[in-house]
Enzyme design. Structure first.
Site, PDB file in Angstrom:
ATOM      1  N   CYS A  84     -47.238  48.655 -20.868  1.00 40.47           N
ATOM      2  CA  CYS A  84     -47.755  48.359 -19.522  1.00 40.47           C
ATOM      3  C   CYS A  84     -46.659  47.942 -18.545  1.00 40.47           C
ATOM      4  O   CYS A  84     -46.874  47.950 -17.342  1.00 40.47           O
ATOM      5  CB  CYS A  84     -48.801  47.259 -19.599  1.00 40.47           C
ATOM      6  SG  CYS A  84     -50.142  47.681 -20.694  1.00 40.47           S
ATOM      7  N   HIS A 108     -49.533  44.296 -12.695  1.00 42.48           N
ATOM      8  CA  HIS A 108     -50.215  45.132 -13.685  1.00 42.48           C
ATOM      9  C   HIS A 108     -51.691  44.729 -13.739  1.00 42.48           C
ATOM     10  O   HIS A 108     -52.020  43.537 -13.833  1.00 42.48           O
ATOM     11  CB  HIS A 108     -49.546  44.936 -15.044  1.00 42.48           C
ATOM     12  CG  HIS A 108     -50.291  45.551 -16.176  1.00 42.48           C
ATOM     13  ND1 HIS A 108     -50.770  46.837 -16.128  1.00 42.48           N
ATOM     14  CD2 HIS A 108     -50.664  45.057 -17.387  1.00 42.48           C
ATOM     15  CE1 HIS A 108     -51.397  47.116 -17.266  1.00 42.48           C
ATOM     16  NE2 HIS A 108     -51.350  46.042 -18.038  1.00 42.48           N
ATOM     17  N   ASN A 147     -57.568  49.034 -17.363  1.00 41.63           N
ATOM     18  CA  ASN A 147     -56.134  48.933 -17.622  1.00 41.63           C
ATOM     19  C   ASN A 147     -55.610  50.307 -18.033  1.00 41.63           C
ATOM     20  O   ASN A 147     -55.874  50.769 -19.141  1.00 41.63           O
ATOM     21  CB  ASN A 147     -55.920  47.897 -18.730  1.00 41.63           C
ATOM     22  CG  ASN A 147     -54.458  47.725 -19.119  1.00 41.63           C
ATOM     23  OD1 ASN A 147     -53.609  48.508 -18.725  1.00 41.63           O
ATOM     24  ND2 ASN A 147     -54.195  46.693 -19.907  1.00 41.63           N
TER      25      ASN A 147
END
Ligand code: ACO
Length: 320
Positions: A111, A247, A277
């Site tokens: 990520c 993020h 996500n």
């Protein structure tokens, strides 16, 4: 020198899976997912691949920038879920967009990948090595989750985002990055493409495994620290920053970061309700949405920050 963003683009698959759809697969419900994560739905690939999504996002960024793809000198793709180990996704994107003069390679820091790729591009530009760089974050997390594990499958989605950087005179970006490999077991994953092809690797081991609370605590501690680190390097205060583009893992993580920094949550844009996500793609998808909605103006200060498996975390402070 600094790499100024001259075009952004993004792509998410049209197929949507909302929380009610998930509640028919695992023992969960819309209220629990919204309350614990802020997520309402996610976009999931059908026939698309990670490289395809990366290429679509790149095409949109090229179109917006108005540049000729032949001007692109380097393509960096941040991904941990490319459908092939090689050729790399960057070379697939090069082929799709006709960037015949570009070099390209992939970077994997889960990520955190897009922010690290963005920082790498900025370092190349400030060193005078390249003038025009395409940076992409793309992931197909649906290939990596265990769709019987309600603790993880609710969190992720698929997508890609891209930004084109062009060299301009100006102060370089302020960057920071860290890793803590000792804490790696808190979040692990193998691609579905490898499942069953490696002796001794059971199916269940091939999926994402996560210590949810451990990752949560890591994020709410380390993201404020790295934000303060780049602010100090830049000689700036928190109030000098217009947007913190973090993020998009979990609404509660972002709220906790804003609280720890004593900053108003309105400066922390979010779109995870719609996309969940998407790993390396969250930051560039959000950047593209904000750019297309005319949220940015020249001179604004932004901080990008990614965090995730590794464990890894990174940040970048720059002027729009
Ligand atoms: N639906 C309903 N109930 C659930 C679900 C679900 N999907 N998942 C877990 N539960 C239950 C648990 O079984 C547990 O039940 P119990 O009390 O009877 O044992 C209860 O809910 C609480 O479970 P916790 O795991 O303690 O829930 P928590 O509040 O910690 O939320 C979550 C879990 C959302 C995963 C949270 O820990 C989190 O967001 N962590 C960060 C994870 C993350 O963002 N990872 C990715 C970031 S890094 C990256 O992007 C690669």
């Amino acid at each position: 020198m600094i790499g100024k963003i001259c075009g952004t683009g993004s792509y998410v698959p049209p197929h949507i899976m909302d929380n009610d759809d998930l509640s028919r697969i695992v023992d969960t419900n819309d209220a629990w997912i919204r309350e614990r994560t802020g997520i309402a739905r996610r976009h999931i690939i059908e026939d698309e691949t990670t490289s395809y999504m990366a290429g679509q996002a790149a095409l949109r960024a090229v179109e917006q920038s108005g540049i000729d793809p032949k001007e692109i000198e380097l393509i960096l793709v941040a991904t941990s879920s490319s459908e092939t180990v090689f050729p790399c996704a960057a070379c697939e994107v090069q082929k799709m967009i006709g960037a015949v003069n570009a070099a390209g390679f992939d970077m994997n820091a889960a990520c955190t990948g897009f922010v690290l790729a963005f920082n790498t591009a900025q370092a190349y530009i400030s060193a005078g090595l390249y003038r025009t760089i395409l940076v992409i974050g793309a992931d197909s997390m649906s290939n990596m989750v265990d769709w019987t594990d309600r603790g993880t499958c609710i969190l992720f989605g698929d997508g890609a985002g891209a930004a084109i950087l062009q060299a301009e005179e100006g102060e370089p970006c302020i960057m920071a990055a860290h890793s803590d490999g000792i804490k790696g077991p808190a979040l692990t994953g193998l691609s579905r493409h490898r499942k069953g092809r490696e002796p001794g690797v059971e199916d269940k081991e091939s999926y994402i495994h996560m210590d949810g609370q451990g990752v949560f605590k890591f994020a709410v501690r380390k993201v404020p620290e790295i934000v303060e680190e780049v602010l100090e390097k830049a000689g700036m205060e928190i109030d000098d920053i217009d947007y913190f583009i973090l993020h998009q893992a979990n609404r509660r993580i972002i709220e906790a970061v804003a609280k720890r920094l004593h900053t108003d949550i309105s400066r922390f844009p979010m779109n995870l309700e719609e996309y969940a996500n998407t790993s390396a793609a969250t930051v560039p998808i959000l950047l593209d949405e904000m750019n297309r909605n005319n949220k940015f103006s020249k001179g604004q200060k932004l901080i990008l920050s990614g965090f995730g498996a590794g464990l890894t975390w990174a940040a970048c402070l720059f002027e729009w």
